[in-house]
Design a protein around this motif. Structure first.
Motif, mmCIF file in Angstrom:
data_model
loop_
_atom_site.group_PDB
_atom_site.id
_atom_site.type_symbol
_atom_site.label_atom_id
_atom_site.label_comp_id
_atom_site.label_asym_id
_atom_site.label_seq_id
_atom_site.Cartn_x
_atom_site.Cartn_y
_atom_site.Cartn_z
ATOM 1 N N THR A 1 -2.914 -38.691 -36.274
ATOM 2 C CA THR A 1 -3.942 -39.668 -36.639
ATOM 3 C C THR A 1 -4.076 -40.738 -35.574
ATOM 4 O O THR A 1 -5.189 -41.130 -35.185
ATOM 5 C CB THR A 1 -3.605 -40.314 -37.994
ATOM 6 N N TRP A 2 -2.942 -41.199 -35.075
ATOM 7 C CA TRP A 2 -2.962 -42.223 -34.023
ATOM 8 C C TRP A 2 -3.610 -41.681 -32.750
ATOM 9 O O TRP A 2 -4.391 -42.363 -32.086
ATOM 10 C CB TRP A 2 -1.542 -42.693 -33.747
ATOM 11 N N LEU A 3 -3.315 -40.436 -32.425
ATOM 12 C CA LEU A 3 -3.860 -39.843 -31.207
ATOM 13 C C LEU A 3 -5.381 -39.696 -31.305
ATOM 14 O O LEU A 3 -6.103 -39.942 -30.332
ATOM 15 C CB LEU A 3 -3.223 -38.470 -30.970
ATOM 16 N N ALA A 4 -5.865 -39.296 -32.486
ATOM 17 C CA ALA A 4 -7.293 -39.018 -32.638
ATOM 18 C C ALA A 4 -8.103 -40.232 -33.082
ATOM 19 O O ALA A 4 -9.335 -40.144 -33.182
ATOM 20 C CB ALA A 4 -7.489 -37.897 -33.663
ATOM 21 N N ALA A 5 -7.449 -41.376 -33.337
ATOM 22 C CA ALA A 5 -8.174 -42.563 -33.795
ATOM 23 C C ALA A 5 -9.149 -43.036 -32.717
ATOM 24 O O ALA A 5 -8.877 -42.921 -31.513
ATOM 25 C CB ALA A 5 -7.192 -43.682 -34.127
ATOM 26 N N PRO A 6 -10.313 -43.540 -33.124
ATOM 27 C CA PRO A 6 -11.302 -43.997 -32.134
ATOM 28 C C PRO A 6 -10.721 -45.066 -31.213
ATOM 29 O O PRO A 6 -9.917 -45.897 -31.617
ATOM 30 C CB PRO A 6 -12.424 -44.575 -33.008
ATOM 31 N N GLY A 7 -11.123 -45.005 -29.956
ATOM 32 C CA GLY A 7 -10.644 -45.976 -28.978
ATOM 33 C C GLY A 7 -10.936 -45.488 -27.579
ATOM 34 O O GLY A 7 -11.344 -44.339 -27.365
ATOM 35 N N ALA A 8 -10.699 -46.345 -26.613
ATOM 36 C CA ALA A 8 -11.029 -46.021 -25.223
ATOM 37 C C ALA A 8 -10.230 -44.843 -24.698
ATOM 38 O O ALA A 8 -10.731 -44.056 -23.890
ATOM 39 C CB ALA A 8 -10.798 -47.250 -24.347
ATOM 40 N N SER A 9 -8.969 -44.699 -25.155
ATOM 41 C CA SER A 9 -8.119 -43.638 -24.625
ATOM 42 C C SER A 9 -7.993 -42.450 -25.563
ATOM 43 O O SER A 9 -7.155 -41.578 -25.347
ATOM 44 C CB SER A 9 -6.717 -44.198 -24.332
ATOM 45 N N ALA A 10 -8.803 -42.417 -26.618
ATOM 46 C CA ALA A 10 -8.757 -41.280 -27.537
ATOM 47 C C ALA A 10 -9.374 -40.051 -26.880
ATOM 48 O O ALA A 10 -10.321 -40.161 -26.099
ATOM 49 C CB ALA A 10 -9.503 -41.614 -28.824
ATOM 50 N N PRO A 11 -8.858 -38.848 -27.184
ATOM 51 C CA PRO A 11 -9.481 -37.635 -26.634
ATOM 52 C C PRO A 11 -10.852 -37.404 -27.230
ATOM 53 O O PRO A 11 -11.186 -37.941 -28.293
ATOM 54 C CB PRO A 11 -8.496 -36.532 -27.046
ATOM 55 N N ASP A 12 -11.652 -36.611 -26.546
ATOM 56 C CA ASP A 12 -12.983 -36.283 -27.041
ATOM 57 C C ASP A 12 -12.874 -35.700 -28.452
ATOM 58 O O ASP A 12 -12.115 -34.746 -28.679
ATOM 59 C CB ASP A 12 -13.619 -35.250 -26.109
ATOM 60 N N PRO A 13 -13.597 -36.248 -29.433
ATOM 61 C CA PRO A 13 -13.451 -35.796 -30.823
ATOM 62 C C PRO A 13 -13.748 -34.318 -31.027
ATOM 63 O O PRO A 13 -13.021 -33.623 -31.744
ATOM 64 C CB PRO A 13 -14.447 -36.671 -31.592
ATOM 65 N N ARG A 14 -14.805 -33.816 -30.389
ATOM 66 C CA ARG A 14 -15.136 -32.403 -30.557
ATOM 67 C C ARG A 14 -14.072 -31.512 -29.918
ATOM 68 O O ARG A 14 -13.689 -30.486 -30.488
ATOM 69 C CB ARG A 14 -16.500 -32.111 -29.952
ATOM 70 N N GLY A 15 -13.592 -31.918 -28.758
ATOM 71 C CA GLY A 15 -12.530 -31.147 -28.118
ATOM 72 C C GLY A 15 -11.261 -31.138 -28.939
ATOM 73 O O GLY A 15 -10.596 -30.103 -29.078
ATOM 74 N N ALA A 16 -10.909 -32.302 -29.510
ATOM 75 C CA ALA A 16 -9.719 -32.374 -30.354
ATOM 76 C C ALA A 16 -9.869 -31.506 -31.593
ATOM 77 O O ALA A 16 -8.936 -30.796 -31.993
ATOM 78 C CB ALA A 16 -9.454 -33.829 -30.749
ATOM 79 N N VAL B 1 -12.698 -27.512 -22.202
ATOM 80 C CA VAL B 1 -13.802 -28.059 -21.426
ATOM 81 C C VAL B 1 -13.859 -29.576 -21.597
ATOM 82 O O VAL B 1 -14.338 -30.309 -20.727
ATOM 83 C CB VAL B 1 -15.135 -27.422 -21.873
ATOM 84 N N ARG B 2 -13.307 -30.075 -22.723
ATOM 85 C CA ARG B 2 -13.497 -31.470 -23.113
ATOM 86 C C ARG B 2 -12.229 -32.320 -23.082
ATOM 87 O O ARG B 2 -12.321 -33.542 -22.992
ATOM 88 C CB ARG B 2 -14.080 -31.523 -24.534
ATOM 89 N N ILE B 3 -11.044 -31.715 -23.193
ATOM 90 C CA ILE B 3 -9.816 -32.513 -23.266
ATOM 91 C C ILE B 3 -8.817 -32.034 -22.225
ATOM 92 O O ILE B 3 -8.926 -30.931 -21.691
ATOM 93 C CB ILE B 3 -9.175 -32.439 -24.668
ATOM 94 N N GLY B 4 -7.820 -32.881 -21.944
ATOM 95 C CA GLY B 4 -6.815 -32.560 -20.945
ATOM 96 C C GLY B 4 -5.787 -31.570 -21.450
ATOM 97 O O GLY B 4 -5.643 -31.332 -22.658
ATOM 98 N N ALA B 5 -5.038 -30.994 -20.514
ATOM 99 C CA ALA B 5 -4.054 -29.963 -20.855
ATOM 100 C C ALA B 5 -2.912 -30.524 -21.685
ATOM 101 O O ALA B 5 -2.443 -29.884 -22.636
ATOM 102 C CB ALA B 5 -3.522 -29.323 -19.581
#
Length: 300
Positions: free
Chosen positions: A155-170, A109-113
């Motif tokens: 870690t790089w993928l989930a690090a805070p930033g404009a292009s990071a995925p939604d934290p709860r979805g991740a 519901v929160r992140i891309g495929a």
């Protein structure tokens, strides 16, 4: 030439013909096609789930219930065709399967495929390797390096930033991957993996029904959403697992683990083509690091 000598010569000729490269090609081609079809099914699970849940064609609980129920039906039919029946499942494994399916749906519901498939696959491998280490199987230096590179990519993928995925979805997708890793570890000793998987699907149906009841107030499902859930359960899950268990003996454990590296790549490409998702630089760098790290851990 005596009769016994003639018979021996004929047997040798037939054996040489059967073992010739020209005879081996159809078998190798069949294995390659089955493997490709299996990987496509696994990647399709992410695409179908995101296509249903992203635009809210179905709610996560309904999608999970329909997916598990339709997967159970298909697996039971496959076993019936073999004159077998679901057997060997356990409540613990069914619970792990249900947690995977539920967290998988809630995450999409929160992140891309594409991002979801990458997180899922990484969590599965890290969970299985971590459990082996806990059990006393000492990892080789190359495996430690590979896990470190994969974790750095995560870690790089989930690090805070404009292009990071939604934290709860991740976090939900990482939990789904960990649950699938637990399910895979519990099922390694199964005598008939397909029968055990079918039994675990059946045992997890009541859990999915309970989830549906809990979310009944917010339930919503369009015909398109239900159809996507059925396709995910019956084709991508039930059909995919049936193909997978047919091809794994021919591939062997190491090759089977290695070819799964293609699943996040296929899911990412499919998400770009069919769902219009954009591949960001962050996702690209993280994907290279995660897949390269896992590839290193799978080397003999």
């Amino acid at each position: 030439m005596r009769a016994d000598e003639l018979a021996a010569a004929l047997r040798a000729d037939v054996t040489s013909r059967l073992m010739s490269p020209s005879r081996a090609r159809p078998s190798l081609l069949r294995i390659a096609l089955l493997t490709a079809a299996t990987l496509a099914c696994f990647a399709a699970n992410s695409l179908l789930c995101r296509a249903a849940l992203g635009p809210r064609r179905a709610d996560p609980a309904t999608f999970t219930l329909v997916r598990i129920a339709s997967g159970a039906v298909v697996l039971a039919l496959v076993l019936a065709a073999r004159r077998a029946r679901p057997a060997g499942g356990t409540l613990g494994s069914a619970l792990a399967l249900f947690v995977y399916a539920a967290a998988f749906s809630l995450a999409y519901v929160r992140i891309g495929a594409g991002v979801g498939a990458l997180l899922l696959f990484a969590a599965v491998q890290v969970t299985m390797l971590g459990w082996s280490a806990v059990r006393g199987v000492r990892p080789r230096p190359l495996q430690v390096l590979g896990v470190g590179v994969a974790l750095a990519g995560l870690t790089w993928l989930a690090a805070p930033g404009a292009s990071a995925p939604d934290p709860r979805g991740a976090a939900l997708m990482l939990a789904a991957g960990a649950a699938w890793g637990v399910y895979s570890l519990r099922g390694r000793a199964a005598g008939d993996p397909l029968a055990t998987t079918a039994h675990n699907f059946l045992l997890s149906v009541p859990l999915a029904v309970a989830l549906g009841v809990a979310y009944a107030r917010g339930a919503s499902a369009s015909p398109a959403g239900v159809a996507l859930a059925v396709a995910s359960g019956a084709l991508a899950s039930g059909g995919g697992y049936s193909l997978w268990y047919a091809v794994v003996p021919a591939l062997g454990a190491t090759r089977a683990a290695a070819v799964q590296l293609a699943v996040p790549v296929l899911a990412g490409a499919g998400a770009t083509v069919f769902l219009g998702e954009q591949l960001t630089a962050r996702v690209g760098v993280a994907a290279v690091a995660i897949l390269a790290g896992i590839a290193v851990t799978l080397r003999r």
